[in-house]
Design an enzyme around this catalytic site. Structure first.
Site, PDB file in Angstrom:
ATOM      1  NE  ARG A  98      -4.719  13.934 -79.777  1.00 14.53           N
ATOM      2  CZ  ARG A  98      -4.203  13.278 -80.834  1.00 14.53           C
ATOM      3  NH1 ARG A  98      -3.027  12.739 -80.771  1.00 14.53           N
ATOM      4  NH2 ARG A  98      -4.885  13.180 -81.967  1.00 14.53           N
ATOM      5  CB  ALA A 146      -6.135  13.626 -85.662  1.00 13.13           C
ATOM      6  NE  ARG A 191      -6.595   2.855 -82.465  1.00 10.62           N
ATOM      7  CZ  ARG A 191      -5.276   3.084 -82.553  1.00 10.62           C
ATOM      8  NH1 ARG A 191      -4.790   3.984 -83.378  1.00 10.62           N
ATOM      9  NH2 ARG A 191      -4.450   2.367 -81.830  1.00 10.62           N
ATOM     10  CG  HIS A 239     -11.972  10.997 -76.183  1.00  3.32           C
ATOM     11  ND1 HIS A 239     -11.298  11.358 -77.328  1.00  3.32           N
ATOM     12  CD2 HIS A 239     -11.109  10.254 -75.461  1.00  3.32           C
ATOM     13  CE1 HIS A 239     -10.071  10.869 -77.294  1.00  3.32           C
ATOM     14  NE2 HIS A 239      -9.935  10.189 -76.183  1.00  3.32           N
ATOM     15  CG  ASP A 277      -1.359   5.341 -84.884  1.00  2.72           C
ATOM     16  OD1 ASP A 277      -2.128   4.505 -84.381  1.00  2.72           O
ATOM     17  OD2 ASP A 277      -0.538   6.001 -84.218  1.00  2.72           O
ATOM     18  CG  MET A 278      -5.428   6.515 -91.925  1.00  3.93           C
ATOM     19  SD  MET A 278      -4.446   5.524 -93.088  1.00  3.93           S
ATOM     20  CE  MET A 278      -5.424   4.020 -93.209  1.00  3.93           C
TER      21      MET A 278
HETATM   22  P1  FDA Z   1     -14.668  14.928 -80.500  1.00  2.09           P
HETATM   23  O1  FDA Z   1     -13.516  15.649 -81.111  1.00  2.09           O
HETATM   24  O2  FDA Z   1     -16.039  15.306 -80.930  1.00  2.09           O
HETATM   25  O3  FDA Z   1     -14.543  15.034 -78.947  1.00  2.09           O
HETATM   26  C1  FDA Z   1     -15.554  14.594 -78.053  1.00  2.09           C
HETATM   27  C2  FDA Z   1     -15.213  15.104 -76.666  1.00  2.09           C
HETATM   28  O4  FDA Z   1     -14.011  14.465 -76.209  1.00  2.09           O
HETATM   29  C3  FDA Z   1     -14.884  16.589 -76.619  1.00  2.09           C
HETATM   30  O5  FDA Z   1     -16.039  17.353 -76.450  1.00  2.09           O
HETATM   31  C4  FDA Z   1     -13.947  16.666 -75.444  1.00  2.09           C
HETATM   32  O6  FDA Z   1     -14.666  16.646 -74.223  1.00  2.09           O
HETATM   33  C5  FDA Z   1     -13.182  15.391 -75.526  1.00  2.09           C
HETATM   34  N1  FDA Z   1     -11.926  15.533 -76.269  1.00  2.09           N
HETATM   35  C6  FDA Z   1     -11.644  15.075 -77.512  1.00  2.09           C
HETATM   36  N2  FDA Z   1     -10.366  15.351 -77.848  1.00  2.09           N
HETATM   37  C7  FDA Z   1      -9.850  16.006 -76.793  1.00  2.09           C
HETATM   38  C8  FDA Z   1      -8.567  16.557 -76.511  1.00  2.09           C
HETATM   39  N3  FDA Z   1      -7.571  16.481 -77.397  1.00  2.09           N
HETATM   40  N4  FDA Z   1      -8.375  17.152 -75.324  1.00  2.09           N
HETATM   41  C9  FDA Z   1      -9.370  17.230 -74.407  1.00  2.09           C
HETATM   42  N5  FDA Z   1     -10.604  16.731 -74.615  1.00  2.09           N
HETATM   43  C10 FDA Z   1     -10.840  16.131 -75.778  1.00  2.09           C
HETATM   44  N6  FDA Z   1      -6.755  10.072 -85.574  1.00  2.09           N
HETATM   45  C11 FDA Z   1      -6.183   9.816 -86.784  1.00  2.09           C
HETATM   46  O7  FDA Z   1      -6.352  10.612 -87.717  1.00  2.09           O
HETATM   47  N7  FDA Z   1      -5.432   8.688 -86.958  1.00  2.09           N
HETATM   48  C12 FDA Z   1      -5.245   7.794 -85.960  1.00  2.09           C
HETATM   49  O8  FDA Z   1      -4.565   6.774 -86.169  1.00  2.09           O
HETATM   50  C13 FDA Z   1      -5.849   8.034 -84.697  1.00  2.09           C
HETATM   51  N8  FDA Z   1      -5.696   7.156 -83.652  1.00  2.09           N
HETATM   52  C14 FDA Z   1      -6.453   7.354 -82.503  1.00  2.09           C
HETATM   53  C15 FDA Z   1      -6.426   6.408 -81.482  1.00  2.09           C
HETATM   54  C16 FDA Z   1      -7.268   6.544 -80.395  1.00  2.09           C
HETATM   55  C17 FDA Z   1      -7.269   5.488 -79.333  1.00  2.09           C
HETATM   56  C18 FDA Z   1      -8.133   7.668 -80.286  1.00  2.09           C
HETATM   57  C19 FDA Z   1      -9.076   7.836 -79.137  1.00  2.09           C
HETATM   58  C20 FDA Z   1      -8.108   8.639 -81.257  1.00  2.09           C
HETATM   59  C21 FDA Z   1      -7.259   8.506 -82.361  1.00  2.09           C
HETATM   60  N9  FDA Z   1      -7.215   9.483 -83.345  1.00  2.09           N
HETATM   61  C22 FDA Z   1      -6.600   9.208 -84.537  1.00  2.09           C
HETATM   62  C23 FDA Z   1      -7.765  10.838 -83.069  1.00  2.09           C
HETATM   63  C24 FDA Z   1      -9.196  10.978 -83.572  1.00  2.09           C
HETATM   64  O9  FDA Z   1      -9.235  10.994 -84.960  1.00  2.09           O
HETATM   65  C25 FDA Z   1      -9.823  12.296 -83.058  1.00  2.09           C
HETATM   66  O10 FDA Z   1      -9.091  13.387 -83.561  1.00  2.09           O
HETATM   67  C26 FDA Z   1      -9.889  12.381 -81.537  1.00  2.09           C
HETATM   68  O11 FDA Z   1     -10.212  11.178 -80.951  1.00  2.09           O
HETATM   69  C27 FDA Z   1     -10.954  13.421 -81.104  1.00  2.09           C
HETATM   70  O12 FDA Z   1     -12.212  13.030 -81.577  1.00  2.09           O
HETATM   71  P2  FDA Z   1     -13.371  12.365 -80.668  1.00  2.09           P
HETATM   72  O13 FDA Z   1     -13.836  11.149 -81.383  1.00  2.09           O
HETATM   73  O14 FDA Z   1     -12.898  12.141 -79.307  1.00  2.09           O
HETATM   74  O15 FDA Z   1     -14.573  13.385 -80.765  1.00  2.09           O
END
Ligand code: FDA
Length: 325
Positions: free
Chosen positions: A298, A198, A193, A236, A143-144
């Site tokens: 989250r 986050a 990935r 997502h 992970d990062m």
């Molecule tokens: P965005 O935040 O725009 O969300 C799109 C939609 O998804 C939202 O409108 C909502 O509907 C839904 N959604 C997203 N997050 C939600 C939540 N927590 N609860 C409910 N609904 C939610 N980051 C990092 O810095 N280092 C890492 O190693 C990883 N590893 C990782 C693995 C995997 C498999 C995933 C899916 C994500 C990560 N992340 C991560 C987290 C990533 O950076 C990011 O913070 C989240 O995926 C949320 O961003 P989205 O791309 O989903 O888009």
């Protein structure tokens, strides 16, 4: 005014920064993990506190046709003993997955392996996990974490990847440096990935608006898909997922050449929709007692989640359909 209503009034960016800063507060973590109030909400994002609790959730995902990567929760350990204990938990997890014919695919954080204590100790710990994964022909993803860890994480990833190709790393679209990092990982035939990121990063190193992060995500995603290096599209976001689908259709990229990844408990409707359409979908399944910082990130990703403390956890899935690219 109720706490929930006060929180609703904060601008989203402020709320996100506040939640991320609270994620580092160990005193709050101690209160949260003991509180019976948080448990049902945490259970939405975390598959259990023990391996025994997590295994049925992993098995259920497999039976539903979804792939998994398991994260033994923990980060920023304070001692070598804690890092060694984390390694032991990973070894037990890899053995248990393999014995049960579950995917021996794990994700880990290098600060859990002692990165902030001593780089060579971290590398030794990581290599023990890598060897265990290699022994069962599995996969491990680093992970990062926040941007101060990026160089060190990539350095450890390079060392491990030279020994075993089944070691991947994460790149965050929020970071300005990621374009160059993606190029060098592609050149090394590494597996990325791609996520948005986050952490609450400063403008000197990161894009700070959603549109800039999304635009960078789209650019990096296209480069990774076309380079044919088995990328994991971790989001997502229905618009980015639709964009990924349009790229693979346009380029004739097979469904076995990439995968979508999503977090346990987030957009379960979308996880299934993609799977039903024949795409590979892998779910990131965290378990363990050290869930507090993970859980706070989250909440920060979707500040509306904070209001679920006063509502039902069912409100977590917002049913946004897949958009056109
Ligand atoms: P965005 O935040 O725009 O969300 C799109 C939609 O998804 C939202 O409108 C909502 O509907 C839904 N959604 C997203 N997050 C939600 C939540 N927590 N609860 C409910 N609904 C939610 N980051 C990092 O810095 N280092 C890492 O190693 C990883 N590893 C990782 C693995 C995997 C498999 C995933 C899916 C994500 C990560 N992340 C991560 C987290 C990533 O950076 C990011 O913070 C989240 O995926 C949320 O961003 P989205 O791309 O989903 O888009």
């Amino acid at each position: 005014m109720a706490l929930n209503e006060n929180l609703r009034l904060l601008p989203q960016r402020t709320m996100r920064s506040l939640l991320i800063s609270l994620s580092h507060r160990r005193s709050l973590a101690r209160v949260a993990v003991r509180s019976p109030l948080t448990r049902p909400i945490v259970a939405r994002f975390v598959a259990g506190e023990t391996l025994q609790e997590a295994l049925p959730a992993i098995l259920a995902l497999k039976r539903a046709g979804l792939h998994t990567t398991v994260d033994v929760l923990g980060e920023s350990v304070g001692s070598r003993d804690q890092a060694a204990a984390a390694v032991d938990r990973y070894l037990a997890t890899i053995a248990a997955l393999s014995e049960r014919d579950l995917d021996p695919n794990v994700s880990l954080k290098l600060t859990q392996m002692g990165l902030e204590i001593d780089r060579s100790c971290c590398l030794e710990n990581v290599m023990r996990v890598v060897e265990a994964v290699r022994g069962v022909s599995g996969f491990v993803r680093f992970d990062m974490e926040n941007h101060t860890m990026t160089d060190a994480t990539l350095e450890v990833w390079r060392a491990a990847h030279e020994v075993y190709p089944g070691v991947g790393v994460v790149i965050q679209a929020a970071l300005r440096r990621s374009s160059a990092d993606v190029d060098s990982i592609i050149a090394a035939h590494g597996r990325v990935r791609l996520c948005k990121g986050a952490y609450d990063e400063p403008a000197s190193v990161a894009y700070r608006t959603r549109s800039a992060v999304d635009a960078n995500y789209a650019r990096l995603m296209e480069r990774l898909l076309v380079a044919d290096v088995q990328p994991a599209i971790a989001t997502h976001d229905p618009r980015l997922i639709a964009k990924a689908i349009s790229i693979v259709e346009r380029e004739g990229i097979g469904r076995d050449r990439f995968e979508f990844q999503m977090l346990y408990g987030v957009r379960r409707d979308l996880q299934r929709t993609l799977m039903d359409r024949g795409y590979q979908v892998r779910i990131y399944v965290p378990y363990g007692t050290e869930w507090y910082p993970y859980f706070m990130r989250r909440l920060a990703e979707r500040p509306a989640n904070v209001t679920i403390f006063g509502e039902s956890a069912g409100s977590l899935d917002v049913h946004v359909p897949l958009a056109s690219p």
